[in-house]
Design an enzyme around this catalytic site. Structure first.
Site, mmCIF file in Angstrom:
data_model
loop_
_atom_site.group_PDB
_atom_site.id
_atom_site.type_symbol
_atom_site.label_atom_id
_atom_site.label_comp_id
_atom_site.label_asym_id
_atom_site.label_seq_id
_atom_site.Cartn_x
_atom_site.Cartn_y
_atom_site.Cartn_z
ATOM 1 N N GLU A 176 -2.947 0.287 -4.098
ATOM 2 C CA GLU A 176 -2.619 -0.993 -3.092
ATOM 3 C C GLU A 176 -3.137 -2.203 -3.895
ATOM 4 O OE1 GLU A 176 -5.499 -1.316 -0.131
ATOM 5 O OE2 GLU A 176 -6.663 0.053 -0.915
ATOM 6 N N ASP A 225 1.032 -1.026 0.035
ATOM 7 C CA ASP A 225 0.146 -0.017 -0.113
ATOM 8 C C ASP A 225 0.975 1.259 -0.091
ATOM 9 O OD1 ASP A 225 -2.123 1.543 0.159
ATOM 10 O OD2 ASP A 225 -2.499 1.112 1.929
#
Lengths: 404, 376
Positions: free
Chosen positions: A110, A19
């Protein structure tokens, strides 16, 4: 790393959740040295991203610029450069794909990576996670946090806990020790409403949720959400990493009893659904083009009616108009065969950077009402503001959902 | 009330009068059509507080009187009747419709609750029917169909002496049509913002007549109304309220590149190439001396290209448009040749008509289109 059940390959931790940290803001700080190490944000009117220095002052994504400045007077706000973010995202995903073929993109910043198959070829997941971080840092110039675990949801929580610019491995068998002290808000699908309901029952941590009776949780949250969250708290998440998945549509629905409904009652429900879905569209920064009205009749047959707009939109008022027209068209059918569920889906999702630019003249900015409503709900909760027709009415069941 | 009327005359009149009625009116009586029989004519009226319609047709009246019945139902009935004279008679609480061997009895609605229609206006001037229909169609395509900005769902009508201009924009494109009309006073001066849908319906319905009378301001019976009349049909519409954006500045003051193309050839080519342009994707136009290359699709998607002859003046240029918006404009100019004027690929382009390849520009209609950014 704790190694148990060594003979059974899938019991190893093998799932990475990668992420990017404050993605848009990090890209801006990468490209403009004068923005580094200082509170800055991307946006205009509404903030799309804030740097960690800004977050330290309490600035949050989706906050209005005005509020952010009152919290952080030194804040520098730069306009978004969507094409730069798209490019950076592509470069990061190239790194992912170079490392493992099993990449499931969740959004622009992400993804889940399954690196279980690389153990013998490359090395253990922790080593691969370090590679992901150093390669994204050196090849794209961006900080990225990685969580490693045996299941997707634990990996995702691990990456969130490790931020900023961190790495956290939750060893197989260590999930309970990791999860149970965390607040329930860390679980996917626990928003304000669910959180409040659980707190009311004295459940504040994931451990307390796991220890609660499943039947009691289901009784409080409803069948789907209750089973789902209770299973997550007890570290049951069998979902595999599926490459190439991207949300294609957003929707909401409401099951209703079989008694005849007036046009006004249905209109009220439609309004609630459109507000909910359009709010989510705007949250996720996407616009939709195709509106589908979904009906389940009293005989449980399903019927849909849909229409595509000339240009995508995320405006509540626009989709409400289309929804009303479709509902009106379906009204003879409803009168004839009854209705037990009303749902809507908005598909044909695009990001606004692909949209048609507007002619250069001044006009009252469209969507200003939506923006104001979103800000109020962001600050004071979903129930802070409601349409007159919805006062004193149930908003229907809030389903837990993945972050957009 | 008792009368006879020709089937076609009745069907056409009722259908026209009720065309704007809502299927779910705020008050039930507004779903009605009011029938008034006098000496030798039948007048039908419909009104929903937004739009009113009134039409008078010849009829053989035995007993004058009035009645209110469901508008859409009477319209459907009259259209399905055989081609024979129709007789209408009030009989107790019902209106009897008989034609040949068919008989219908419709419930009367209470006329006492029915609102008074806006006064039939005296026109502020008139315009040729076919010119008006074409002008409205040319402009209404650019009006906003969404509800995000209600003001843009209207067509802005401006009158200055014998000049009448119609303008609409949805912020992506803008259409402006200027024409000459016959004002009843030489110093006529009005601005009105008319809902585009109502104006289109009205223009289509009235345009077949030789001339259309337009009433604005006091003549229309109030500042918030516009009235139209043609032959024995009259209609009014409520105007939209609000400040229309100042848009005149978007017409470029100077032009760098001008391309003249055959309208039909360009239209066909854009339609073909646009087949591969996924939703909202652009068609790219590369203008060079003698021809324009039209392309769509890129990367892994399907691609298409085609070249069309063009007469270019000024520097070469590459520009991209939403294909539907471009086609809307090409469909509206109504001339054999299309004239496209450009400054920069990121600035608005102006489309207008031209009767001949090397003739003069016809700037009575201008369609301004915002280009799409080039996909990088």
């Amino acid at each position: 790393m704790v190694l148990r059940n060594a003979g059974c390959e899938h019991m190893f931790v093998s799932i990475l959740h990668a992420d990017l940290d404050s993605f848009y803001a990090s890209v801006e700080q990468r490209d403009d040295p004068s923005l580094r190490d200082r509170p800055m944000a991307v946006g205009g009117g509404i903030l799309l991203a804030a740097s960690y220095q800004a977050k330290a002052c309490g600035v949050r994504t989706a906050m209005s610029e005005r509020v952010a400045r009152s919290l952080c007077p030194d804040l520098v706000v730069v306009p978004p450069r969507m094409s730069a973010y798209t490019q950076a995202s592509r470069a990061v995903f190239e790194v992912f794909h170079d490392i493992t073929p099993v990449v499931e993109g969740i959004s622009i910043d992400e993804a889940f990576l399954d690196v279980g198959g690389l153990r013998r070829l490359v090395g253990p997941p922790e080593l691969i996670a370090r590679t992901v971080r150093s390669r994204v840092r050196s090849e794209v110039g961006l900080p990225i946090s990685v969580g490693v675990a045996q299941t997707k949801f634990v990996a995702k929580i691990a990456s969130a806990v490790s931020k900023p610019d961190g790495l956290l491995v939750v060893p197989a068998g260590g999930e309970t020790a990791f999860l149970h002290p965390l607040p329930i808000e860390r679980l996917w699908g626990v928003g304000k409403v669910t959180s409040a309901k659980l707190h009311a029952r004295g459940i504040a941590t994931i451990g307390q949720l796991a220890a609660a009776q499943e039947a009691a949780v289901v009784g409080e949250l409803g069948a789907a959400a209750g089973h789902h969250l209770w299973a997550l708290a007890n570290v049951r998440d069998p979902r595999p990493v599926t490459p190439g998945r991207r949300r294609r549509s957003m929707g909401a629905q409401r099951a209703i009893g079989g008694r005849p409904r007036t046009g006004d009652e249905l209109d009220e429900m439609l309004m609630g659904l459109v507000e909910k879905v359009c709010g989510r569209l705007r949250d996720s920064g996407r616009w939709g083009a195709t509106f589908t009205l979904r009906l389940r009749l009293a005989d449980f047959n399903r019927v849909t009616r849909s229409r595509t707009l000339p240009l995508p939109s995320a405006a509540t008022q626009t989709f409400l108009r289309v929804g009303r027209e479709l509902l009106e068209q379906a009204s003879p059918l409803i009168a004839d065969r009854g209705i037990t569920l009303l749902g809507i889906t908005i598909a044909g999702l695009t990001t606004p950077d692909r949209l048609q630019p507007t002619l250069p003249f001044d006009v009252v900015e469209s969507g200003r009402v939506d923006q104001a409503l979103d800000e109020i709900r962001e600050r004071f909760g979903n129930t802070a503001l409601t349409r007159g027709v919805h006062v004193g009415r149930s908003r229907g069941w809030e389903m837990p959902r993945l972050p957009e | 009330m008792k009368l006879q009327v020709e089937r076609d005359v009745l069907a056409e009149a009722v259908t026209w009068a009720v065309r704007g009625l809502s299927t779910r009116p705020p008050v039930p009586v507004l779903a009605g059509v009011l029938l008034e029989a006098s000496e030798d004519s039948l007048t039908l009226s419909a009104f929903d507080y937004e739009v009113s319609a009134k039409v008078t047709v010849p009829a053989q009246v035995d007993e004058p009187g009035e009645t209110l019945v469901m508008g859409r139902l009477l319209s459907e009935i009259s259209r399905s009747l055989p081609a024979k004279p129709v007789s209408l008679a009030v009989d107790g609480a019902k209106l009897t419709v008989s034609c040949g061997s068919s008989r219908f009895a419709l419930q009367q609605m209470p006329t006492a609750d029915y609102p008074t229609l806006p006064i039939s206006p005296e026109p502020s001037g008139s315009v040729q029917g076919d010119v008006f229909t074409q002008a409205v169609a040319q402009v209404a395509i650019a009006a906003d169909r969404g509800d995000t900005l209600p003001i843009l769902t209207g067509v802005r009508m401006e009158i200055e002496g014998d000049k009448l201009s119609l303008l609409a924009t949805d912020r992506y494109r803008l259409a402006l049509r200027e024409l000459t009309w016959n004002p009843s006073t030489a110093d006529a001066s009005h601005v009105a913002l008319i809902p585009a849908r109502t104006l289109s319906d009205t223009a289509r319905a009235l345009g077949a007549s030789g001339t259309v009378g337009i009433a604005l301001g006091h003549a229309a019976g109030g500042e918030g109304l516009v009235g139209f009349e043609a032959g024995r049909r009259r209609s009014t519409s409520r105007l939209l309220d609000g400040e229309y954006p100042k848009v005149t500045a978007i017409f470029p003051t100077s032009v760098d590149t001008v391309a003249v193309l055959n309208t039909a050839t360009l239209t066909e080519a854009v339609k073909r190439v646009a087949l591969v342009a996924e939703r909202n994707a652009a068609v790219r136009l590369r203008f060079s001396e003698g021809q324009v290359g039209i392309e769509a699709g890129q990367g892994d998607d399907a691609q298409a290209s085609e070249a069309v002859e063009c007469n270019l003046q000024g520097p070469e240029l590459e520009i991209a448009f939403n294909p539907q918006f471009l086609l809307d404009g090409l469909g509206a100019i109504g001339t054999a040749y299309a004239r496209m004027s450009f400054t920069q690929p990121s600035r608005p382009a102006v489309l207008s008509g031209q009767a001949e390849a090397d003739g003069d520009a016809d700037e009575s209609y201008r369609y301004v289109l915002m280009p799409v950014r080039f996909a990088s």
